[in-house]
Write an enzyme that holds these catalytic residues in place. Sequence first.
Site, PDB file in Angstrom:
ATOM      1  N   ASP A 134      53.415  38.745  33.803  1.00  0.00           N
ATOM      2  CA  ASP A 134      53.161  39.558  32.667  1.00  0.00           C
ATOM      3  C   ASP A 134      51.622  39.936  33.028  1.00  0.00           C
ATOM      4  O   ASP A 134      51.041  40.911  32.072  1.00  0.00           O
ATOM      5  CB  ASP A 134      53.393  39.345  31.244  1.00  0.00           C
ATOM      6  N   CYS A 194      68.089  47.983  16.052  1.00  0.00           N
ATOM      7  CA  CYS A 194      66.752  47.878  16.554  1.00  0.00           C
ATOM      8  C   CYS A 194      66.135  49.286  16.209  1.00  0.00           C
ATOM      9  O   CYS A 194      64.761  49.352  16.078  1.00  0.00           O
ATOM     10  CB  CYS A 194      66.799  47.451  17.926  1.00  0.00           C
ATOM     11  N   CYS A 198      62.714  50.247  12.671  1.00  0.00           N
ATOM     12  CA  CYS A 198      61.406  50.563  13.212  1.00  0.00           C
ATOM     13  C   CYS A 198      60.581  51.311  12.258  1.00  0.00           C
ATOM     14  O   CYS A 198      60.617  52.150  11.784  1.00  0.00           O
ATOM     15  CB  CYS A 198      61.204  51.217  14.534  1.00  0.00           C
ATOM     16  N   CYS A 241      54.857  42.782  16.150  1.00  0.00           N
ATOM     17  CA  CYS A 241      55.964  43.221  15.166  1.00  0.00           C
ATOM     18  C   CYS A 241      57.162  42.756  15.797  1.00  0.00           C
ATOM     19  O   CYS A 241      57.552  42.907  17.160  1.00  0.00           O
ATOM     20  CB  CYS A 241      56.078  44.720  15.114  1.00  0.00           C
TER      21      CYS A 241
END
Length: 383
Positions: A134, A194, A198, A241
């Site tokens: 990453d 999902c 949000c 989150c």
Amino acid sequence: MTSDALKRAFVERAKALGFDTIRVTSPDSIPLAPERLKAWLEAGHHGAMDWMVETAERRSDPRTLWPEVRSIILLGLNYGPATDPLAALAMKGHGSVSVYSRNRDYHDVIKGKLKEVAGFLASKASSDVKVFVDTAPVMEKPLAQAAGLGWQGKHTVVVSREFGSWLFLGAIFTTAELPVDEPERDHCGSCRRCLDICPTEAFPAPYQLDARRCISYLTIEHKGHIPAELRTGIGNRIFGCDDCLAVCPWNKFAQTGREARLMQRDDLAALPLADLARLNDPSFRTRFSGTPIKRTGRDRFVRNVLIAIGNSNKPELAEEAVRLLDDASPLVRAMAVWAMAQLLPPADVAGHAHGRAERELDADVREEWRRALSPAHAEETAQ
């Protein structure tokens, strides 16, 4: 040693080091990635992450990054939490931090393991290797799907049938020729949990994320003031989150068959906002040493804490915001104004503005004072 035997030996060694899933793909396995990345960038969904534009060419084709690569190994490490990751959201006087940040920085955890297992491969295959976690322009998620490790869910995160949405990813590029695995197909079906959960509506469509509205981006990557219209949706999330990850129905498999699960620190699950608001730079660094949270720096972190205080509906926390009205950082002062104005009656806000608003030199902080003192805001507060 045959390529099949080499792969088996590598997988065995990787699992011994703690990796839960290991798959192999080829450098040419993501032909659609360049066009999709280009469209995402052109839509501006990357926000202020300008490096995504600067590295777009290298990111979209692994061979541009390293022409000699012959095989790409994707490795996943399950970090599924043992308890409800969203429980802290109900504790309005506390700040909630993302599961991945409740321990040592995962870059450090995985990179050491990757280097060790990559060294094993290099010695056994007499090949060159490169390790990525990453921190380089590698499209790990499309590559992970091409390798069969999982698929990119509607929330754009890799989902595994074994480990749900809780996987840290690492990649090893190698000049060795290894047998490739079959790609994974999408198993999301009609589910849209999902997307629907949000709080800031960061998904303009399934499989598309607008980082500019994503709480993880806003609280971690975004260096400036968080747009006023998104602050209430942030709630008490002060670093990242987990909502879209936590509601994925595939997570039920992440809780089984995993004896060596990465353990989260209990003291980072829910943090008292009053304590966090009092952090200066040295105490912030000490408090979060070794964790991903440290990367934001004290000012951005306290900015997030103040938004959580403003959303707390706890007037007793207003004194923490008032104390920060004179902070050295404009980022902190601006959010202190906003948080205070959410919790105190207009007359008290006006009293604290006296002298401060007039002498404020920062344009953004002055604008926060203007909004806090406006008749419209006073009306909202009274309701």
